[in-house]
Design a protein around this motif. Structure first.
Motif, PDB file in Angstrom:
ATOM      1  N   THR A  86       0.835  -0.949   0.130  1.00 25.58           N
ATOM      2  CA  THR A  86       0.095  -0.147   0.087  1.00 25.58           C
ATOM      3  C   THR A  86       1.113   0.643  -0.199  1.00 25.58           C
ATOM      4  N   ALA A  87       0.011   2.737  -0.628  1.00 25.34           N
ATOM      5  CA  ALA A  87       0.717   3.551   0.120  1.00 25.34           C
ATOM      6  C   ALA A  87       1.425   3.976   0.917  1.00 25.34           C
ATOM      7  N   ARG A  88       1.250   3.497   2.312  1.00 23.88           N
ATOM      8  CA  ARG A  88       2.408   3.236   3.854  1.00 23.88           C
ATOM      9  C   ARG A  88       2.907   2.691   3.753  1.00 23.88           C
ATOM     10  N   GLU A  89       3.912   1.474   2.719  1.00 27.01           N
ATOM     11  CA  GLU A  89       4.062   0.577   2.825  1.00 27.01           C
ATOM     12  C   GLU A  89       5.091   1.198   2.776  1.00 27.01           C
ATOM     13  N   ASN A  90       6.564   0.762   3.099  1.00 30.88           N
ATOM     14  CA  ASN A  90       8.034   0.493   1.907  1.00 30.88           C
ATOM     15  C   ASN A  90       8.223  -0.304   1.918  1.00 30.88           C
ATOM     16  N   LEU A  91       8.868  -0.357   0.550  1.00 28.27           N
ATOM     17  CA  LEU A  91       9.437  -2.465   0.803  1.00 28.27           C
ATOM     18  C   LEU A  91      10.682  -1.961   0.571  1.00 28.27           C
ATOM     19  N   LEU A  92      11.759  -3.161   1.248  1.00 26.13           N
ATOM     20  CA  LEU A  92      13.212  -2.719   0.960  1.00 26.13           C
ATOM     21  C   LEU A  92      13.842  -3.845   0.456  1.00 26.13           C
ATOM     22  N   LEU A  93      14.770  -3.963  -1.097  1.00 30.12           N
ATOM     23  CA  LEU A  93      14.821  -4.969  -1.474  1.00 30.12           C
ATOM     24  C   LEU A  93      16.786  -4.860  -1.737  1.00 30.12           C
ATOM     25  N   TYR A  94      16.953  -5.519  -0.225  1.00 28.21           N
ATOM     26  CA  TYR A  94      18.035  -6.198  -0.241  1.00 28.21           C
ATOM     27  C   TYR A  94      18.860  -7.208  -0.796  1.00 28.21           C
TER      28      TYR A  94
ATOM     29  N   ARG B  98       9.114  -3.564   4.920  1.00 26.16           N
ATOM     30  CA  ARG B  98       8.641  -5.217   4.151  1.00 26.16           C
ATOM     31  C   ARG B  98      10.403  -5.645   3.830  1.00 26.16           C
ATOM     32  N   LEU B  99      10.898  -6.660   4.045  1.00 29.41           N
ATOM     33  CA  LEU B  99      12.772  -7.049   3.410  1.00 29.41           C
ATOM     34  C   LEU B  99      12.146  -7.886   2.227  1.00 29.41           C
ATOM     35  N   ILE B 100      12.980  -7.757   0.842  1.00 29.22           N
ATOM     36  CA  ILE B 100      13.072  -8.319   0.201  1.00 29.22           C
ATOM     37  C   ILE B 100      15.160  -8.801   0.447  1.00 29.22           C
ATOM     38  N   ALA B 101      15.360  -9.910   1.028  1.00 25.34           N
ATOM     39  CA  ALA B 101      16.769 -10.367   0.605  1.00 25.34           C
ATOM     40  C   ALA B 101      16.986 -11.692  -0.255  1.00 25.34           C
ATOM     41  N   VAL B 102      18.053 -11.108  -0.576  1.00 22.88           N
ATOM     42  CA  VAL B 102      18.469 -12.640  -1.274  1.00 22.88           C
ATOM     43  C   VAL B 102      19.702 -12.922  -0.892  1.00 22.88           C
ATOM     44  N   TYR B 103      19.702 -13.786  -0.249  1.00 18.09           N
ATOM     45  CA  TYR B 103      20.667 -14.812   1.127  1.00 18.09           C
ATOM     46  C   TYR B 103      20.512 -16.087   0.983  1.00 18.09           C
TER      47      TYR B 103
END
Length: 120
Positions: A6-14, A82-87
């Motif tokens: 949503t507009a209030r969420e920040n999505l972090l691509l790590y 939220r976090l998307i992590a490639v690990y």
């Protein structure tokens, strides 16, 4: 793979170079660097294109120091939902990505972890 937010969420691509935010519905690209000049000598096109395409470049620390890398990671996680992590834990490397993932778990972010060794 698509992850809605949503507009209030920040999505972090790590795990991207550099780590980037996608902020809400506006999809502004913000490159978050630990300090000015970070990776200035990198010649990889995808890195330079990411920086050039950024709507904003933010430096967390004013000067170069090792602690700035962890400070950048905490800065991004503290401002994300939220976090998307490639690990992959099977790699046995306790890298900055691993430390960021541990911090995100502690902060109870929504996490999508991509375990890259499954694709080898």
């Amino acid at each position: 793979m698509s992850i809605g937010h949503t507009a209030r969420e920040n999505l972090l691509l790590y795990g991207a170079s550099p780590p980037i935010f996608s902020l809400g519905q506006q999809h502004r690209l913000i490159a978050i660097l630990p300090f000015p000049g970070y990776n200035a000598d990198v010649t990889e096109n995808s890195y330079r294109q990411t920086i050039a395409a950024s709507d904003r470049i933010l430096c967390v620390e004013p000067v170069r120091r090792m602690a700035a890398l962890a400070a950048r990671d905490r800065y991004m996680i503290d401002r994300s939902s939220r976090l998307i992590a490639v690990y992959d834990e099977h790699s046995r490397i306790h890298s900055g990505t691993w430390r960021a993932l541990c911090y995100a778990r502690k902060k109870q972010l929504g996490i999508r972890q991509i375990r890259w060794m499954e694709y080898l």
